[in-house]
Design a protein around this motif. Structure first.
Motif, PDB file in Angstrom:
ATOM      1  N   TYR A 101      26.317 -48.086   9.851  1.00 52.09           N
ATOM      2  CA  TYR A 101      26.593 -49.122  10.842  1.00 52.09           C
ATOM      3  C   TYR A 101      26.922 -50.459  10.174  1.00 52.09           C
ATOM      4  N   ARG A 102      26.207 -50.770   9.107  1.00 55.93           N
ATOM      5  CA  ARG A 102      26.433 -52.044   8.418  1.00 55.93           C
ATOM      6  C   ARG A 102      27.805 -52.082   7.756  1.00 55.93           C
ATOM      7  N   ASN A 103      28.189 -50.992   7.083  1.00 49.56           N
ATOM      8  CA  ASN A 103      29.505 -50.943   6.428  1.00 49.56           C
ATOM      9  C   ASN A 103      30.641 -51.045   7.444  1.00 49.56           C
ATOM     10  N   ALA A 104      30.482 -50.356   8.581  1.00 51.95           N
ATOM     11  CA  ALA A 104      31.520 -50.427   9.615  1.00 51.95           C
ATOM     12  C   ALA A 104      31.617 -51.843  10.172  1.00 51.95           C
ATOM     13  N   TYR A 105      30.472 -52.482  10.376  1.00 51.38           N
ATOM     14  CA  TYR A 105      30.478 -53.850  10.928  1.00 51.38           C
ATOM     15  C   TYR A 105      31.102 -54.838   9.928  1.00 51.38           C
ATOM     16  N   LYS A 106      30.806 -54.656   8.653  1.00 45.65           N
ATOM     17  CA  LYS A 106      31.398 -55.538   7.633  1.00 45.65           C
ATOM     18  C   LYS A 106      32.916 -55.386   7.590  1.00 45.65           C
ATOM     19  N   ARG A 107      33.412 -54.164   7.726  1.00 45.16           N
ATOM     20  CA  ARG A 107      34.862 -53.946   7.725  1.00 45.16           C
ATOM     21  C   ARG A 107      35.497 -54.576   8.967  1.00 45.16           C
ATOM     22  N   ARG A 108      34.765 -54.515  10.085  1.00 43.62           N
ATOM     23  CA  ARG A 108      35.294 -55.153  11.297  1.00 43.62           C
ATOM     24  C   ARG A 108      35.391 -56.664  11.098  1.00 43.62           C
ATOM     25  N   GLY A 119      38.025 -45.385  15.914  1.00 48.18           N
ATOM     26  CA  GLY A 119      38.874 -44.454  16.655  1.00 48.18           C
ATOM     27  C   GLY A 119      40.338 -44.620  16.280  1.00 48.18           C
ATOM     28  N   ASP A 120      41.228 -44.027  17.112  1.00 47.82           N
ATOM     29  CA  ASP A 120      42.661 -44.009  16.797  1.00 47.82           C
ATOM     30  C   ASP A 120      43.445 -45.149  17.455  1.00 47.82           C
ATOM     31  N   ASP A 122      44.058 -48.977  19.729  1.00 46.48           N
ATOM     32  CA  ASP A 122      43.827 -50.391  19.439  1.00 46.48           C
ATOM     33  C   ASP A 122      42.439 -50.853  19.874  1.00 46.48           C
ATOM     34  N   THR A 123      41.868 -50.192  20.870  1.00 43.40           N
ATOM     35  CA  THR A 123      40.526 -50.550  21.345  1.00 43.40           C
ATOM     36  C   THR A 123      39.506 -49.661  20.629  1.00 43.40           C
ATOM     37  N   PRO A 124      38.458 -50.247  20.046  1.00 49.58           N
ATOM     38  CA  PRO A 124      37.485 -49.428  19.306  1.00 49.58           C
ATOM     39  C   PRO A 124      36.647 -48.563  20.252  1.00 49.58           C
ATOM     40  N   ASN A 125      36.263 -47.389  19.760  1.00 46.65           N
ATOM     41  CA  ASN A 125      35.375 -46.512  20.532  1.00 46.65           C
ATOM     42  C   ASN A 125      33.996 -47.147  20.680  1.00 46.65           C
ATOM     43  N   ILE A 126      33.516 -47.790  19.626  1.00 51.81           N
ATOM     44  CA  ILE A 126      32.228 -48.481  19.642  1.00 51.81           C
ATOM     45  C   ILE A 126      32.496 -49.938  19.291  1.00 51.81           C
ATOM     46  N   SER A 127      32.047 -50.827  20.154  1.00 45.83           N
ATOM     47  CA  SER A 127      32.335 -52.254  19.945  1.00 45.83           C
ATOM     48  C   SER A 127      31.489 -52.824  18.807  1.00 45.83           C
ATOM     49  N   SER A 128      31.859 -54.022  18.380  1.00 51.20           N
ATOM     50  CA  SER A 128      31.111 -54.687  17.304  1.00 51.20           C
ATOM     51  C   SER A 128      29.700 -55.041  17.754  1.00 51.20           C
ATOM     52  N   ASP A 129      29.534 -55.409  19.028  1.00 49.23           N
ATOM     53  CA  ASP A 129      28.186 -55.693  19.544  1.00 49.23           C
ATOM     54  C   ASP A 129      27.310 -54.442  19.518  1.00 49.23           C
ATOM     55  N   ALA A 130      27.918 -53.310  19.845  1.00 49.24           N
ATOM     56  CA  ALA A 130      27.167 -52.051  19.799  1.00 49.24           C
ATOM     57  C   ALA A 130      26.762 -51.716  18.363  1.00 49.24           C
ATOM     58  N   LEU A 131      27.610 -52.051  17.396  1.00 49.01           N
ATOM     59  CA  LEU A 131      27.248 -51.830  15.994  1.00 49.01           C
ATOM     60  C   LEU A 131      26.080 -52.710  15.574  1.00 49.01           C
ATOM     61  N   VAL A 132      26.029 -53.942  16.085  1.00 49.18           N
ATOM     62  CA  VAL A 132      24.907 -54.837  15.778  1.00 49.18           C
ATOM     63  C   VAL A 132      23.621 -54.268  16.368  1.00 49.18           C
ATOM     64  N   ARG A 133      23.701 -53.793  17.620  1.00 49.72           N
ATOM     65  CA  ARG A 133      22.511 -53.202  18.243  1.00 49.72           C
ATOM     66  C   ARG A 133      22.075 -51.932  17.508  1.00 49.72           C
ATOM     67  N   ALA A 134      23.048 -51.128  17.063  1.00 49.15           N
ATOM     68  CA  ALA A 134      22.727 -49.903  16.325  1.00 49.15           C
ATOM     69  C   ALA A 134      22.062 -50.226  14.988  1.00 49.15           C
TER      70      ALA A 134
END
Length: 200
Positions: A101-108, A119-120, A122-134
């Motif tokens: 989760y941290r690596n994905a959030y840093k790339r975002r 995902g494939d 333009d809209t992400p499957n999991i939002s950046s806020d959801a990554l912070v909560r995860a």
């Protein structure tokens, strides 16, 4: 009133008998820390090792389950190993999830859209806020699993110590003190007391 008098008399008899038995045991052979075991018609003296509980706790601290083996409670060893190994595996899983989760959030944050949760489209499957909560949830689970693992480790040491203490107590069936309850039909009351059995 009769229950109180009976209970007082029984308590006095019990204390008197225990003091007489203590005098008899003291006069026979207690120069060191020994335990007398009553067999069919004789007393067998068994030495008590006062350092046994400390040694069992030390062995369990060095290697979990070793104190249980020292106490000859071999069936507890898989339980100890399973609990501690389970805690370590849960800790490792949550640590791996936190890194994902941290690596994905840093790339975002860096402006990339190629992380595993995007995902494939333009809209992400999991939002950046959801990554912070995860990340927060994974960190909490990681810390909790670490505490549980440390708790299992401490419980392993405590179990070995207490077990070594209890192995040296006399639990012969010839000596028994049990509560006594009987319903008194004449007075319509309950009689409470203690029953002391000496079988020699």
């Amino acid at each position: 009133m009769t229950n109180k008098v009976l209970f007082t008399v029984l308590l006095g008899l019990f204390s008197m008998l225990s003091s007489f038995s203590q005098i008899a045991i003291d006069s026979t052979s207690i120069a060191t820390e020994d335990k007398l075991i009553i067999t069919n018609d004789s007393l067998v003296k068994k030495e008590i090792d006062p350092l046994r509980p400390a040694k069992a706790a030390f062995l369990s601290a060095v290697l979990p389950g070793l104190g249980q083996a020292y106490n000859k409670k071999y069936w507890k060893i898989p339980i100890v190993w399973g609990a501690i190994t389970g805690g370590i595996l849960v800790y490792d899983f949550n640590s791996t999830q936190l890194d994902r989760y941290r690596n994905a959030y840093k790339r975002r944050l860096a402006g990339f859209k190629d992380d595993e949760f995007y995902g494939d489209g333009d809209t992400p499957n999991i939002s950046s806020d959801a990554l912070v909560r995860a990340q927060t949830q994974a960190r909490r689970n990681k810390d909790l699993s670490l505490l549980v693992t440390i708790g299992f480790y401490a419980l392993n040491i405590l179990d070995a110590n207490i077990d070594a203490h209890l192995l040296q107590f006399n639990v012969d069936d010839n000596l028994s003190l049990s509560p006594h309850y009987q319903y008194n039909k004449l007075e319509n009351t309950a009689d409470l007391g203690l029953t002391l059995n000496f079988n020699f």
